[in-house]
Motif scaffolding. Structure first.
Motif, mmCIF file in Angstrom:
data_model
loop_
_atom_site.group_PDB
_atom_site.id
_atom_site.type_symbol
_atom_site.label_atom_id
_atom_site.label_comp_id
_atom_site.label_asym_id
_atom_site.label_seq_id
_atom_site.Cartn_x
_atom_site.Cartn_y
_atom_site.Cartn_z
ATOM 1 N N ASN A 194 0.820 -1.212 0.000
ATOM 2 C CA ASN A 194 0.000 0.000 0.000
ATOM 3 C C ASN A 194 0.855 1.263 0.000
ATOM 4 O O ASN A 194 0.868 2.031 0.964
ATOM 5 N N ASP A 233 -6.417 -5.099 -2.937
ATOM 6 C CA ASP A 233 -7.416 -4.821 -1.912
ATOM 7 C C ASP A 233 -8.121 -6.097 -1.461
ATOM 8 O O ASP A 233 -8.728 -6.811 -2.276
ATOM 9 N N ARG A 234 -8.017 -6.355 -0.194
ATOM 10 C CA ARG A 234 -8.819 -7.364 0.493
ATOM 11 C C ARG A 234 -8.517 -7.187 1.983
ATOM 12 O O ARG A 234 -7.343 -7.051 2.353
ATOM 13 N N LYS A 298 -7.967 3.943 -3.490
ATOM 14 C CA LYS A 298 -7.926 2.908 -2.451
ATOM 15 C C LYS A 298 -7.124 3.391 -1.239
ATOM 16 O O LYS A 298 -7.550 3.262 -0.088
ATOM 17 N N ASN A 303 -7.623 2.964 3.000
ATOM 18 C CA ASN A 303 -6.581 2.957 4.013
ATOM 19 C C ASN A 303 -6.609 4.223 4.877
ATOM 20 O O ASN A 303 -6.338 4.153 6.090
ATOM 21 N N HIS A 306 -9.350 3.712 7.287
ATOM 22 C CA HIS A 306 -8.980 2.618 8.174
ATOM 23 C C HIS A 306 -8.068 3.128 9.293
ATOM 24 O O HIS A 306 -8.257 2.819 10.472
ATOM 25 N N ILE A 377 -4.255 -2.462 12.630
ATOM 26 C CA ILE A 377 -4.173 -1.376 11.645
ATOM 27 C C ILE A 377 -3.354 -0.204 12.196
ATOM 28 O O ILE A 377 -2.694 0.518 11.456
ATOM 29 N N LYS A 384 2.550 4.553 7.430
ATOM 30 C CA LYS A 384 1.263 4.506 6.730
ATOM 31 C C LYS A 384 0.649 5.887 6.524
ATOM 32 O O LYS A 384 -0.075 6.115 5.562
ATOM 33 N N ARG A 388 -1.534 7.705 3.148
ATOM 34 C CA ARG A 388 -2.961 7.550 3.413
ATOM 35 C C ARG A 388 -3.646 8.867 3.752
ATOM 36 O O ARG A 388 -4.820 9.053 3.458
HETATM 37 C C1 CS2 Z 1 -5.061 -1.932 6.705
HETATM 38 C C2 CS2 Z 1 -4.807 -2.688 5.398
HETATM 39 O O1 CS2 Z 1 -3.627 -2.937 8.274
HETATM 40 C C3 CS2 Z 1 -3.850 -1.916 7.618
HETATM 41 O O2 CS2 Z 1 -3.155 -0.928 7.701
HETATM 42 O O3 CS2 Z 1 -5.481 -0.644 6.420
HETATM 43 O O4 CS2 Z 1 -4.088 -3.826 5.578
HETATM 44 C C4 CS2 Z 1 -6.116 -2.992 4.664
HETATM 45 O O5 CS2 Z 1 -6.889 -3.924 5.365
HETATM 46 C C5 CS2 Z 1 -5.856 -3.492 3.270
HETATM 47 O O6 CS2 Z 1 -5.048 -2.585 2.585
HETATM 48 C C6 CS2 Z 1 -7.164 -3.727 2.531
HETATM 49 O O7 CS2 Z 1 -6.891 -3.983 1.207
#
Ligand code: CS2
Length: 496
Positions: A194, A233-234, A298, A303, A306, A377, A384, A388
């Motif tokens: 990512n 993505d998953r 995405k 992210n 998230h 996460i 990250k 993001r």
């Molecule tokens: C999440 C990702 O752990 C994290 O930082 O944001 O792993 C997220 O689940 C995946 O990118 C989804 O595709």
């Protein structure tokens, strides 16, 4: 109730006895054509599954050699005790679907299996080296995008090029062997992490590493090696005993290393390969010329929210993403953040419906069966946050638009670094910069202005010009004050 440990272990000899819904038919054991660095849950529930299905659809020798880079011999041995077999458990609101995956043929643990890994990487049958090594695995200098020369692991690999441990070190040593080997053909390097422009980012790191010791090799890599970018993505949480039990009931064998995931999956890949590749497009992957819009959508929509959910939840006491999104003010905040602050920064192809994308994300987050832990996460925030959230904030500032919720996300990360929730519950900070971040956060003693001033000096996260920008400082200061006075739940409610 089955007792998992009394079952026979899942091995290839067991495959003919498995029920047909657990396996697709017509399988022929492939030879190894892909080496994957970072054999974590994500790869096993994503690219490995696509690859297996692509082989079922169109054949090809695309068996996978998975590599753990952390010397995790336990993981290697667990997977090899099952001859590379494992189950994927798709958990949706309406139940679990178990699939046994066969594409993984070999597992190696670095640095123990170095000789075996380099033999694989030199094998002309191997045409792709793919990676899920997380952001920190790239050993990138945040400012220049080149390899981080001040990283001790990189210094080690530059001094000992035949005993590399890092991703750039391993790739450069392997590519040198390919260039100098009998057939002289490179492999394609496929980043599945990512990062924005992940292929181009990896190319810059690898070429700059090579240039340190061998400029001719760097030129050869730049000319001959393809680094397509991808969007993966998953949602794939960590494995728990719940999966081992679900799998035991479904297959009646013991699988110690199953992987849980959501039903949704997506893979967008730039179609620029130096050699062959599996027919991933036959099983739902999108092969495109330019992955950038998909990748940015995405990274920023999924992210970005998230990470926002994760930090607000660590402070406010929500353990999982579904619990957090079930809280109406949180759901409202995240929805508004996507609609008003993130989506306007994206330029998508005409056929892409950002509102539908947003709604689908909210539904995925609400999946009650997944139990995706916020603490997972919240890890590695320093790596990250820039792709993001910071990039989105920069776009908002550039457009002269407000970014109140994005600022709250950054503020929540800063408060999170104090190491305790609003109710005083303590937790660990897991981040490559953890000790520095914790020292800065603790030194500020919970005072918003001091916390902000201290953490804005972290150049790995905040570029100098952004950190100095009055509108950024003002919004961040305001969000920190809200969190300080009202806690995360109060701040979320205040931003409705
Ligand atoms: C999440 C990702 O752990 C994290 O930082 O944001 O792993 C997220 O689940 C995946 O990118 C989804 O595709």
């Amino acid at each position: 109730m089955i007792s998992v440990a009394t079952l026979p272990r899942l091995v290839r000899e067991a495959l003919p006895t498995l029920q047909s819904h657990l396996l697709s038919p017509h399988w022929q054991e492939p030879r190894i054509g892909i080496v994957h660095l970072g054999i974590g849950n994500f790869h096993r529930a994503h690219q490995a599954l696509y690859t297996e299905e692509a082989m079922l659809a169109s054949g090809g020798d695309w068996g996978i050699c998975g590599v753990t880079l952390q010397g995790d011999v336990g993981k290697r041995d667990a997977l090899m005790a099952q001859q590379g077999l494992y189950s994927v458990v798709e958990r949706g609101p309406h139940g679990a679907k178990v699939t046994v995956v066969r594409a993984l043929r070999e597992v190696l643990a670095m640095p123990h299996d170095r000789a075996a890994l380099f033999a694989r990487l030199a094998d002309p049958l191997v045409q792709i080296v793919s990676l899920t090594v997380t952001e920190k695995g790239y050993c990138r200098d945040a400012k220049t995008g080149e390899v981080a020369l001040d990283d001790p692991a990189i210094a080690h690999d530059l001094a000992n090029p035949l005993e590399p441990r890092t991703v750039p070190g391993i790739l450069v040593a392997a590519l040198r062997e390919r260039r100098d080997g009998a057939h002289g053909k490179p492999f394609t390097v496929l980043s599945c992490d990512n990062l924005s422009h992940n292929g181009a980012a990896l190319r810059q790191v690898v070429c700059s590493f090579a240039r340190q010791r061998d400029p001719a090799l760097a030129d050869w890599i730049a000319t001959h090696v393809a680094f397509p970018s991808t969007m993966v993505d998953r949602i794939v949480p960590a494995t728990t005993d719940a999966e081992r039990v679900t799998v035991a009931h479904a297959i009646v064998y013991e699988d110690t290393v199953p992987v849980p995931c959501e039903p949704f999956r997506q893979w967008v890949i730039e179609d620029r390969f130096a050699g062959g590749r599996p027919a991933w497009e036959a099983v739902g992957a999108q092969l495109v010329e330019d992955v950038t819009p998909f990748e940015l959508a995405k990274l920023r929509m999924l992210n970005g929210t998230h990470s926002t959910l994760a930090y607000l939840s660590m402070l406010g006491g929500f353990e999982t993403i579904d619990a957090a999104i079930f809280h109406p003010p949180m759901r409202h905040l995240i929805r508004t953040m996507m609609t008003e602050e993130i989506a306007p920064t994206l330029t998508m192809p005409a056929s892409f419906d950002l509102a539908a994308y947003r709604d689908a994300l909210l539904e995925r987050y609400a999946n009650p069966a997944l139990k995706h832990r916020c603490a997972q996460i919240a890890m590695d925030g320093s790596q990250k946050i820039p792709p993001r959230l910071i990039a989105t904030i920069a776009a908002r500032i550039g457009a002269g638009e407000p970014f109140t919720r994005l600022a709250l996300a950054i503020a929540a990360w800063m408060m999170f670094l104090r190491g305790h929730a609003d109710d005083g519950t303590r937790y660990e900070i897991s981040d490559p910069l953890a000790s520095r971040l914790k020292t800065l956060a603790t030194f500020a003693q919970g005072e918003p202005q001091a916390l902000m001033d201290a953490l804005l000096t972290v150049r790995e996260v905040f570029p100098e010009d952004l950190a100095a920008l009055p509108e950024f400082r003002k919004a961040l200061r305001h969000a920190l004050q809200l969190l300080h006075e009202h806690g995360a739940r109060g701040a979320i409610a205040a931003l409705q």
